[in-house]
Design a protein around this motif. Structure first.
Motif, PDB file in Angstrom:
ATOM      1  N   GLN A  66     -34.293  50.028   2.281  1.00 36.97           N
ATOM      2  CA  GLN A  66     -34.473  50.713   3.554  1.00 36.97           C
ATOM      3  C   GLN A  66     -34.263  49.729   4.693  1.00 36.97           C
ATOM      4  OE1 GLN A  66     -38.152  52.872   3.748  1.00 36.97           O
ATOM      5  NE2 GLN A  66     -37.541  54.315   2.168  1.00 36.97           N
ATOM      6  N   THR A  67     -33.489  50.127   5.683  1.00 33.95           N
ATOM      7  CA  THR A  67     -33.202  49.245   6.819  1.00 33.95           C
ATOM      8  C   THR A  67     -32.869  50.071   8.051  1.00 33.95           C
ATOM      9  OG1 THR A  67     -31.877  47.362   7.552  1.00 33.95           O
ATOM     10  CG2 THR A  67     -30.728  49.077   6.331  1.00 33.95           C
ATOM     11  N   ASP A  68     -32.967  49.434   9.194  1.00 31.70           N
ATOM     12  CA  ASP A  68     -32.485  50.056  10.433  1.00 31.70           C
ATOM     13  C   ASP A  68     -31.445  49.152  11.102  1.00 31.70           C
ATOM     14  OD1 ASP A  68     -34.035  47.971  11.337  1.00 31.70           O
ATOM     15  OD2 ASP A  68     -35.287  49.164  12.685  1.00 31.70           O
ATOM     16  N   LYS A  69     -30.951  48.170  10.347  1.00 31.37           N
ATOM     17  CA  LYS A  69     -30.012  47.206  10.916  1.00 31.37           C
ATOM     18  C   LYS A  69     -28.623  47.814  11.096  1.00 31.37           C
ATOM     19  CE  LYS A  69     -32.298  42.970   9.448  1.00 31.37           C
ATOM     20  NZ  LYS A  69     -32.241  41.751   8.629  1.00 31.37           N
ATOM     21  N   THR A  70     -27.893  47.276  12.077  1.00 32.09           N
ATOM     22  CA  THR A  70     -26.506  47.663  12.320  1.00 32.09           C
ATOM     23  C   THR A  70     -25.680  46.413  12.567  1.00 32.09           C
ATOM     24  OG1 THR A  70     -26.769  47.879  14.734  1.00 32.09           O
ATOM     25  CG2 THR A  70     -27.217  49.850  13.400  1.00 32.09           C
ATOM     26  N   PHE A  71     -24.383  46.531  12.339  1.00 32.82           N
ATOM     27  CA  PHE A  71     -23.425  45.502  12.744  1.00 32.82           C
ATOM     28  C   PHE A  71     -22.662  46.011  13.960  1.00 32.82           C
ATOM     29  CE2 PHE A  71     -22.558  43.373   8.341  1.00 32.82           C
ATOM     30  CZ  PHE A  71     -23.660  42.550   8.536  1.00 32.82           C
ATOM     31  N   VAL A  72     -22.373  45.110  14.887  1.00 37.05           N
ATOM     32  CA  VAL A  72     -21.420  45.438  15.941  1.00 37.05           C
ATOM     33  C   VAL A  72     -20.035  45.190  15.365  1.00 37.05           C
ATOM     34  CG1 VAL A  72     -20.551  44.854  18.231  1.00 37.05           C
ATOM     35  CG2 VAL A  72     -23.022  44.842  17.801  1.00 37.05           C
ATOM     36  N   LEU A  73     -19.253  46.252  15.235  1.00 34.29           N
ATOM     37  CA  LEU A  73     -17.921  46.153  14.655  1.00 34.29           C
ATOM     38  C   LEU A  73     -16.858  46.360  15.723  1.00 34.29           C
ATOM     39  CD1 LEU A  73     -18.371  48.173  11.330  1.00 34.29           C
ATOM     40  CD2 LEU A  73     -18.672  45.721  11.729  1.00 34.29           C
ATOM     41  N   GLU A  74     -15.825  45.524  15.668  1.00 28.09           N
ATOM     42  CA  GLU A  74     -14.708  45.639  16.607  1.00 28.09           C
ATOM     43  C   GLU A  74     -13.479  46.150  15.861  1.00 28.09           C
ATOM     44  OE1 GLU A  74     -11.788  43.008  19.520  1.00 28.09           O
ATOM     45  OE2 GLU A  74     -13.542  42.072  18.601  1.00 28.09           O
ATOM     46  N   GLN A  75     -12.860  47.160  16.473  1.00 26.36           N
ATOM     47  CA  GLN A  75     -11.644  47.723  15.890  1.00 26.36           C
ATOM     48  C   GLN A  75     -10.758  48.209  17.030  1.00 26.36           C
ATOM     49  OE1 GLN A  75     -11.008  51.511  14.944  1.00 26.36           O
ATOM     50  NE2 GLN A  75      -9.062  50.892  14.089  1.00 26.36           N
ATOM     51  N   GLY A  76      -9.576  47.620  17.122  1.00 25.27           N
ATOM     52  CA  GLY A  76      -8.660  48.012  18.190  1.00 25.27           C
ATOM     53  C   GLY A  76      -9.153  47.671  19.577  1.00 25.27           C
ATOM     54  N   GLY A  77      -9.872  46.561  19.712  1.00 22.16           N
ATOM     55  CA  GLY A  77     -10.352  46.140  21.023  1.00 22.16           C
ATOM     56  C   GLY A  77     -11.626  46.820  21.481  1.00 22.16           C
ATOM     57  N   PRO A  81     -22.062  49.425  17.750  1.00 27.55           N
ATOM     58  CA  PRO A  81     -22.959  49.224  16.609  1.00 27.55           C
ATOM     59  C   PRO A  81     -22.721  50.293  15.547  1.00 27.55           C
ATOM     60  CG  PRO A  81     -24.158  50.145  18.474  1.00 27.55           C
ATOM     61  CD  PRO A  81     -22.787  49.836  18.975  1.00 27.55           C
ATOM     62  N   CYS A  82     -22.696  49.894  14.286  1.00 26.03           N
ATOM     63  CA  CYS A  82     -22.411  50.818  13.185  1.00 26.03           C
ATOM     64  C   CYS A  82     -23.409  50.616  12.053  1.00 26.03           C
ATOM     65  CB  CYS A  82     -21.001  50.591  12.646  1.00 26.03           C
ATOM     66  SG  CYS A  82     -19.687  50.858  13.863  1.00 26.03           S
ATOM     67  N   LYS A  83     -23.784  51.714  11.408  1.00 25.97           N
ATOM     68  CA  LYS A  83     -24.663  51.642  10.233  1.00 25.97           C
ATOM     69  C   LYS A  83     -23.956  50.891   9.107  1.00 25.97           C
ATOM     70  CE  LYS A  83     -26.695  55.396   8.922  1.00 25.97           C
ATOM     71  NZ  LYS A  83     -26.701  56.809   8.432  1.00 25.97           N
ATOM     72  N   LEU A  84     -24.745  50.249   8.283  1.00 24.01           N
ATOM     73  CA  LEU A  84     -24.186  49.425   7.218  1.00 24.01           C
ATOM     74  C   LEU A  84     -23.825  50.225   5.969  1.00 24.01           C
ATOM     75  CD1 LEU A  84     -26.754  46.470   7.481  1.00 24.01           C
ATOM     76  CD2 LEU A  84     -24.636  46.815   8.778  1.00 24.01           C
ATOM     77  N   ASP A  85     -24.360  51.452   5.847  1.00 26.69           N
ATOM     78  CA  ASP A  85     -24.116  52.219   4.620  1.00 26.69           C
ATOM     79  C   ASP A  85     -22.724  52.841   4.569  1.00 26.69           C
ATOM     80  OD1 ASP A  85     -24.615  54.036   6.644  1.00 26.69           O
ATOM     81  OD2 ASP A  85     -25.877  55.353   5.432  1.00 26.69           O
ATOM     82  N   MET A  86     -21.960  52.747   5.657  1.00 30.47           N
ATOM     83  CA  MET A  86     -20.590  53.266   5.666  1.00 30.47           C
ATOM     84  C   MET A  86     -19.563  52.171   5.386  1.00 30.47           C
ATOM     85  SD  MET A  86     -21.065  56.420   6.088  1.00 30.47           S
ATOM     86  CE  MET A  86     -19.464  57.113   6.502  1.00 30.47           C
ATOM     87  N   ILE A  87     -20.055  50.984   5.078  1.00 36.17           N
ATOM     88  CA  ILE A  87     -19.168  49.867   4.716  1.00 36.17           C
ATOM     89  C   ILE A  87     -18.788  50.001   3.246  1.00 36.17           C
ATOM     90  CG2 ILE A  87     -19.082  47.357   4.382  1.00 36.17           C
ATOM     91  CD1 ILE A  87     -20.880  47.134   6.887  1.00 36.17           C
ATOM     92  N   SER A  88     -17.518  49.807   2.961  1.00 39.90           N
ATOM     93  CA  SER A  88     -17.011  49.989   1.598  1.00 39.90           C
ATOM     94  C   SER A  88     -17.234  48.744   0.744  1.00 39.90           C
ATOM     95  CB  SER A  88     -15.510  50.313   1.650  1.00 39.90           C
ATOM     96  OG  SER A  88     -14.951  50.344   0.354  1.00 39.90           O
ATOM     97  N   ASP A  89     -17.359  48.961  -0.567  1.00 40.21           N
ATOM     98  CA  ASP A  89     -17.419  47.853  -1.519  1.00 40.21           C
ATOM     99  C   ASP A  89     -16.036  47.499  -2.050  1.00 40.21           C
ATOM    100  OD1 ASP A  89     -20.115  47.135  -1.536  1.00 40.21           O
ATOM    101  OD2 ASP A  89     -20.651  48.719  -2.931  1.00 40.21           O
ATOM    102  N   HIS A  90     -15.029  48.305  -1.689  1.00 35.63           N
ATOM    103  CA  HIS A  90     -13.669  48.061  -2.177  1.00 35.63           C
ATOM    104  C   HIS A  90     -12.920  47.066  -1.280  1.00 35.63           C
ATOM    105  CE1 HIS A  90     -13.342  51.024  -5.447  1.00 35.63           C
ATOM    106  NE2 HIS A  90     -14.207  51.730  -4.739  1.00 35.63           N
ATOM    107  N   ARG A  91     -11.887  46.480  -1.832  1.00 28.36           N
ATOM    108  CA  ARG A  91     -11.070  45.523  -1.099  1.00 28.36           C
ATOM    109  C   ARG A  91     -10.313  46.188   0.052  1.00 28.36           C
ATOM    110  NH1 ARG A  91      -9.855  40.723  -3.586  1.00 28.36           N
ATOM    111  NH2 ARG A  91      -7.799  40.650  -2.648  1.00 28.36           N
ATOM    112  N   ILE A  92     -10.032  45.402   1.085  1.00 27.34           N
ATOM    113  CA  ILE A  92      -9.169  45.859   2.180  1.00 27.34           C
ATOM    114  C   ILE A  92      -7.743  45.952   1.639  1.00 27.34           C
ATOM    115  CG2 ILE A  92      -8.207  45.236   4.438  1.00 27.34           C
ATOM    116  CD1 ILE A  92     -10.940  43.714   4.877  1.00 27.34           C
ATOM    117  N   THR A  93      -7.102  47.090   1.835  1.00 27.83           N
ATOM    118  CA  THR A  93      -5.750  47.280   1.301  1.00 27.83           C
ATOM    119  C   THR A  93      -4.712  46.657   2.235  1.00 27.83           C
ATOM    120  OG1 THR A  93      -5.391  49.394   2.450  1.00 27.83           O
ATOM    121  CG2 THR A  93      -6.501  49.474   0.299  1.00 27.83           C
TER     122      THR A  93
END
Length: 205
Positions: A66-77, A81-93
């Motif tokens: 259980q967590t309430d932490k987020t990462f600030v993610l940059e995409q396209g400039g 802040p984004c939840k961590l549970d939507m991060i994939s375990d798969h490799r970047i294609t």
């Protein structure tokens, strides 16, 4: 870039560590933006971690924690802040990497060289292996874990049954070619297996 990729599993390992932000900043994630209505498949983007964000509005689950932490993610400039549970375990294609490179070029961001990426990776390893905990850091880690234990689900049996049923359905869809994206199904199955293993271990304690 995949050597500098943070997965849910890796984040879970370092979730309570005082140096989480230090090792994550400048690294990358494969992030799920949601379902594409036209293709009925999830859309993923390579994003750069810019640090920890403000706590999420409620506690949520990350690989059984259980967590309430987020990462600030940059995409396209653009950063948010984004939840961590939507991060994939798969490799970047390669396709996702190429899209990220085009966007970085479009917004004028400098793309790190191979040498810079290797230096970042070494800094992560050095930080994890060489960190000396202060008394304050140890006390905070203990506090976080005690607080998390207060909010544990006690009725593990019901949730285990629910996950077993969901896992069985996902396996049948994968084996029968139910129309869903194969990679999405594989990731869902792996997540369910991890959650089931965690609950079964918790139930024994």
């Amino acid at each position: 870039v995949n050597r500098l990729r943070f997965t849910r599993k890796k984040i879970g390992r370092f979730l309570d560590e005082p140096y989480l932000e230090k090792i994550a900043t400048g690294a990358f994630v494969r992030y799920c933006l949601g379902m594409n209505k036209k293709t009925n498949q999830r859309t993923y983007r390579m994003c750069t971690i810019r640090g920890l964000g403000k706590p999420y509005k409620r506690v949520y689950r990350l690989n059984g924690l259980q967590t309430d932490k987020t990462f600030v993610l940059e995409q396209g400039g653009t950063s948010r802040p984004c939840k961590l549970d939507m991060i994939s375990d798969h490799r970047i294609t390669q396709k996702e990497l190429d899209f990220w490179l085009r966007q970085e070029d479009d917004v004028g961001n400098k793309v790190p060289t191979r040498e810079e990426l290797m230096k970042r990776y070494k800094n992560i390893v050095d930080t994890v292996e060489g960190h000396v905990y202060t008394d304050q850091e140890v006390n905070e880690m203990v506090r976080l874990r005690k607080e998390r234990n207060k909010n544990k689900i006690t009725n593990y049996g019901i949730e285990i049954l629910q996950i077993q049923e969901e896992l069985q359905l996902a396996l049948e869809k994968r084996d029968g070619g139910g129309g869903e994206d194969q990679e999405d199904l594989d990731e869902k199955i792996e997540n369910l297996k991890q959650r089931l293993k965690y609950l079964e271990e918790e139930e024994k304690e």
